[in-house]
Design a protein around this motif. Structure first.
Motif, mmCIF file in Angstrom:
data_model
loop_
_atom_site.group_PDB
_atom_site.id
_atom_site.type_symbol
_atom_site.label_atom_id
_atom_site.label_comp_id
_atom_site.label_asym_id
_atom_site.label_seq_id
_atom_site.Cartn_x
_atom_site.Cartn_y
_atom_site.Cartn_z
ATOM 1 N N GLY A 75 5.738 5.745 0.157
ATOM 2 C CA GLY A 75 7.161 5.076 -0.161
ATOM 3 C C GLY A 75 8.198 5.437 0.489
ATOM 4 O O GLY A 75 9.289 4.871 0.125
ATOM 5 N N ARG A 76 8.058 6.498 1.335
ATOM 6 C CA ARG A 76 9.410 6.974 1.898
ATOM 7 C C ARG A 76 10.141 6.155 2.457
ATOM 8 O O ARG A 76 11.482 6.230 2.651
ATOM 9 C CB ARG A 76 8.929 8.269 2.926
ATOM 10 N N TYR A 77 9.644 5.296 3.153
ATOM 11 C CA TYR A 77 10.697 4.171 3.938
ATOM 12 C C TYR A 77 10.877 2.954 3.459
ATOM 13 O O TYR A 77 10.997 1.837 4.019
ATOM 14 C CB TYR A 77 10.055 4.143 5.341
ATOM 15 N N PHE A 78 10.333 2.711 2.144
ATOM 16 C CA PHE A 78 10.433 1.190 1.187
ATOM 17 C C PHE A 78 11.984 1.303 0.671
ATOM 18 O O PHE A 78 12.366 2.370 0.005
ATOM 19 C CB PHE A 78 9.016 1.356 0.443
ATOM 20 N N ASN A 79 12.521 0.260 1.063
ATOM 21 C CA ASN A 79 13.969 0.130 0.334
ATOM 22 C C ASN A 79 13.616 -0.437 -0.791
ATOM 23 O O ASN A 79 14.157 -1.766 -1.283
ATOM 24 C CB ASN A 79 14.691 -0.546 1.188
ATOM 25 N N GLY A 80 13.226 0.274 -2.035
ATOM 26 C CA GLY A 80 13.400 -0.669 -3.264
ATOM 27 C C GLY A 80 12.696 0.628 -4.240
ATOM 28 O O GLY A 80 12.685 1.852 -3.964
ATOM 29 N N TYR A 81 12.267 0.080 -5.344
ATOM 30 C CA TYR A 81 11.381 1.058 -6.191
ATOM 31 C C TYR A 81 9.960 1.252 -5.879
ATOM 32 O O TYR A 81 9.333 0.219 -5.258
ATOM 33 C CB TYR A 81 11.602 0.495 -7.568
ATOM 34 N N ILE A 82 9.150 2.237 -6.381
ATOM 35 C CA ILE A 82 7.943 2.690 -6.039
ATOM 36 C C ILE A 82 7.105 2.774 -7.527
ATOM 37 O O ILE A 82 7.581 3.544 -8.366
ATOM 38 C CB ILE A 82 7.740 3.853 -5.208
ATOM 39 N N SER A 83 6.120 2.009 -7.594
ATOM 40 C CA SER A 83 5.483 2.202 -8.887
ATOM 41 C C SER A 83 3.966 2.657 -8.486
ATOM 42 O O SER A 83 3.076 1.815 -8.527
ATOM 43 C CB SER A 83 5.611 0.886 -9.767
ATOM 44 N N PRO A 84 3.527 3.904 -8.362
ATOM 45 C CA PRO A 84 2.193 4.388 -8.430
ATOM 46 C C PRO A 84 1.412 4.187 -9.607
ATOM 47 O O PRO A 84 1.972 4.148 -10.450
ATOM 48 C CB PRO A 84 2.538 5.946 -7.885
ATOM 49 N N LEU A 85 0.268 4.154 -9.328
ATOM 50 C CA LEU A 85 -0.775 3.692 -10.584
ATOM 51 C C LEU A 85 -2.115 4.239 -10.662
ATOM 52 O O LEU A 85 -2.642 4.392 -9.324
ATOM 53 C CB LEU A 85 -0.508 2.339 -10.983
ATOM 54 N N PHE A 86 -2.687 4.775 -11.653
ATOM 55 C CA PHE A 86 -3.993 5.056 -11.691
ATOM 56 C C PHE A 86 -4.545 4.142 -13.029
ATOM 57 O O PHE A 86 -3.887 4.052 -13.891
ATOM 58 C CB PHE A 86 -4.162 6.744 -12.137
ATOM 59 N N ASP A 87 -5.538 3.848 -12.816
ATOM 60 C CA ASP A 87 -6.216 3.158 -13.954
ATOM 61 C C ASP A 87 -6.643 3.821 -15.254
ATOM 62 O O ASP A 87 -6.905 5.280 -14.963
ATOM 63 C CB ASP A 87 -7.612 2.218 -13.387
ATOM 64 N N ALA A 88 -6.211 3.372 -16.331
ATOM 65 C CA ALA A 88 -6.557 4.138 -17.510
ATOM 66 C C ALA A 88 -7.400 3.464 -18.289
ATOM 67 O O ALA A 88 -7.498 3.728 -19.592
ATOM 68 C CB ALA A 88 -5.055 4.630 -18.334
ATOM 69 N N ARG A 89 -8.181 2.384 -17.882
ATOM 70 C CA ARG A 89 -9.131 1.652 -18.798
ATOM 71 C C ARG A 89 -8.215 0.761 -19.855
ATOM 72 O O ARG A 89 -7.336 1.036 -20.059
ATOM 73 C CB ARG A 89 -10.074 2.301 -19.226
ATOM 74 N N ARG A 90 -8.944 -0.397 -20.154
ATOM 75 C CA ARG A 90 -8.954 -1.185 -21.319
ATOM 76 C C ARG A 90 -7.237 -1.886 -20.810
ATOM 77 O O ARG A 90 -6.500 -2.201 -21.648
ATOM 78 C CB ARG A 90 -8.703 -0.533 -22.402
ATOM 79 N N GLY A 91 -7.214 -2.284 -19.574
ATOM 80 C CA GLY A 91 -5.883 -2.868 -19.267
ATOM 81 C C GLY A 91 -4.594 -1.783 -18.915
ATOM 82 O O GLY A 91 -3.710 -2.452 -18.849
ATOM 83 N N GLN A 92 -4.915 -0.771 -19.268
ATOM 84 C CA GLN A 92 -4.007 0.417 -19.284
ATOM 85 C C GLN A 92 -3.605 0.989 -17.844
ATOM 86 O O GLN A 92 -4.761 1.099 -16.998
ATOM 87 C CB GLN A 92 -3.950 1.407 -20.293
ATOM 88 N N ILE A 93 -2.739 1.514 -17.644
ATOM 89 C CA ILE A 93 -2.408 2.247 -16.472
ATOM 90 C C ILE A 93 -1.478 3.620 -16.494
ATOM 91 O O ILE A 93 -0.703 3.550 -17.589
ATOM 92 C CB ILE A 93 -1.823 1.602 -15.202
ATOM 93 N N TYR A 94 -1.647 4.664 -15.950
ATOM 94 C CA TYR A 94 -0.593 5.562 -15.746
ATOM 95 C C TYR A 94 0.332 5.349 -14.435
ATOM 96 O O TYR A 94 -0.205 4.870 -13.548
ATOM 97 C CB TYR A 94 -1.498 7.141 -15.383
#
Length: 232
Positions: A104-123
């Motif tokens: 995301g270094r050159y993205f002009n906005g917000y960054i939402s990284p994610l990892f799956d946490a099962r059952r529809g959840q994310i970290y």
């Protein structure tokens, strides 16, 4: 200053060597094999190829989670052991922060990284680059994807989503955010161990004896045990 970075917190395995501002080498794999068996040979191979001896290292940086309970524990245990035996400082960096910095270094906005946490959840969390520095907008959390996306809709800029688990949640995000949601390319989803080393280079050292990972939530077995104790 030679920094060794270790990331076993999720599916990808990453090892990096940073010499001041130069990336000496990186090892990244994204295959279904046991991190506990592969991580030390990966460290040894990379250090040998780069001509770096253990005594040359000046700092250890480790991805401290969130992610796989076992994966986080493996990396942190090795980092603590190396820091203690070599008598050098160690630093922990958020696994999500590392992922955000990787694409995301050159993205002009917000960054939402994610990892799956099962059952529809994310970290996930929310980050933004400003004047070349990665800033934390929302701290790392465990949340339902269906609850996270509407919250982001209120922001004034587009959001870049990153992570190898993104395909599991992409449709929900796209349905709720529409064109405001941007998705990293397939080659950008693995966290870069060199970025991990760079992020940790400026962070203060932590005592390897008292350092603890950031699991965010308890391991399932531990949670069940605590629940059983409450009932008793």
């Amino acid at each position: 200053m030679k920094i060794l970075s270790i990331d076993t917190s999720n599916y990808a395995l990453g090892i990096g060597l940073l010499d001041d501002s130069q990336v000496m080498g990186e090892y990244i794999s994204n295959i279904k094999k046991n991190h506990s068996v592969r991580v030390m040979p990966a460290i040894q191979t990379l250090m040998n190829e780069c001509g770096v001896n253990p005594k040359d290292l000046t700092k250890i940086v480790v991805a401290k989670g969130p992610g796989s309970y076992t994966g986080v524990r493996i990396g942190v245990t090795i980092a603590k052991t190396l820091a203690w035996t070599l008598n050098i400082p160690m630093t922990g960096v958020s696994s999500l922060e590392t992922l955000a910095a990787s694409a995301g270094r050159y993205f002009n906005g917000y960054i939402s990284p994610l990892f799956d946490a099962r059952r529809g959840q994310i970290y996930t969390g929310l980050y933004q680059f400003k004047d070349g520095k990665l800033l934390t907008v929302e701290s790392d959390k465990l949340v339902m994807t269906a609850d996270w996306a509407p919250k982001l809709k209120e922001l004034d800029r587009d959001i870049l989503f990153i992570g190898t688990d993104l395909p599991l949640h992409r449709q929900v995000i796209k349905d709720l955010l529409g064109t405001k949601a941007q998705f990293a390319e397939v080659t950008e989803h693995n966290p870069r161990p060199a970025e991990l080393a760079l992020l940790g280079s400026d962070k203060p050292a932590e005592d390897p004896h008292s350092f603890v990972p950031n699991y965010i939530r308890l391991a399932e077995a531990e949670a069940k045990w605590l629940e059983s104790q409450k009932k008793q």
